[in-house]
Design a protein around this motif. Structure first.
Motif, short mmCIF file in Angstrom:
data_model
loop_
_atom_site.label_atom_id
_atom_site.label_comp_id
_atom_site.label_asym_id
_atom_site.label_seq_id
_atom_site.Cartn_x
_atom_site.Cartn_y
_atom_site.Cartn_z
N ASP A 164 0.82 -1.22 0.00
CA ASP A 164 0.00 0.00 0.00
C ASP A 164 0.85 1.26 0.00
O ASP A 164 0.54 2.22 -0.72
N ILE A 165 1.91 1.28 0.80
CA ILE A 165 2.75 2.48 0.90
C ILE A 165 3.44 2.75 -0.43
O ILE A 165 3.46 3.89 -0.92
N SER B 285 4.06 5.61 -5.56
CA SER B 285 4.26 5.39 -7.00
C SER B 285 3.07 4.62 -7.56
O SER B 285 3.14 3.41 -7.81
N PRO B 286 1.94 5.29 -7.75
CA PRO B 286 0.71 4.61 -8.18
C PRO B 286 0.83 4.06 -9.60
O PRO B 286 1.59 4.57 -10.42
#
Length: 236
Positions: free
Chosen positions: A5-6, A11-12
């Protein structure tokens, strides 16, 4: 995957259906009129094929029985690969000229050179001046691998030295210019086609038949390539 998740937040990832999300993300990062320099930097960034694509090029060519090297073709292939590797390692521009008449298997050798250099992770293009031959080759190797197969006139706007190796098959079909009567005035090149080919790659391999002339305006021959290379201090 909660553990990621982080990383995904920092960096999506965006897929084909996430265009609007990507737009919103970029709007949050580029604002106050500062986007143009970033855009120009992106547009000027060098483009290289993925390692996976290069391995696909190698696989497709190697699996075709009609591209298996025989007899003197193996000798020629090994000699060219030695020179190409020397050129790549030295980081000096080099032009390799391979002469041969019809039926000597120049194209088979050229495709095997492309396959081997692709396997090594080199950004290599295979270019010709024949539409029929080029389109046939693209169909044979498939959609993905066909990205590395071009025409001689494909390089008028390509960034300089953006390729590791350019293989020019049927180099006797090199023309005076890449422009045609259909080329808009704003896009006409100031360079000869020979100059464009030399500008785009660090190592060039020319497969040529000096005795073959196909159409008017095609000026490729080994002497012309030698002479042009000499004006640039490039070893042939």
């Amino acid at each position: 995957f909660p553990s990621h998740d982080i990383e995904l937040k920092e960096s999506p990832l965006y897929g084909k259906r996430d265009v609007q999300k990507l737009i919103e993300f970029l709007k949050g990062k580029i604002k106050k009129g500062e986007g143009e320099p970033v855009l120009n930097k992106i547009l000027k960034a060098p483009l290289r094929p993925s390692r996976k694509l290069l391995l696909e090029v190698n696989r497709v060519i190697k699996e075709k029985s009609e591209y298996i090297l025989i007899d003197n073709q193996v000798v020629a292939f090994n000699r060219i690969m030695v020179e190409a590797k020397k050129s790549i390692k030295s980081k000096r521009d080099v032009a390799i000229i391979v002469k041969g008449g019809p039926g000597t298997g120049k194209s088979v050798i050229a495709l095997n050179i492309m396959a081997e250099l692709s396997k090594m992770g080199k950004n290599v293009h295979y270019a010709t001046g024949s539409k029929a031959f080029t389109e046939t080759l693209r169909k044979i190797v498939g959609t993905r691998a066909s990205q590395q197969i071009k025409y001689f006139n494909s390089y008028s706007t390509q960034p300089k030295k953006s390729l590791d190796v350019l293989i020019c098959d049927e180099a006797h079909r090199i023309r005076i210019t890449s422009d045609s009567r259909f080329t808009p005035k704003s896009r006409r090149s100031l360079c000869t086609q020979t100059e464009e080919l030399f500008e785009v790659a660090k190592t060039l391999v020319f497969f040529i038949d000096d005795k073959q002339v196909v159409r008017p305006g095609e000026i490729g021959n080994s002497r012309e390539i030698h002479e042009f290379a000499a004006t640039r201090g490039i070893k042939t």
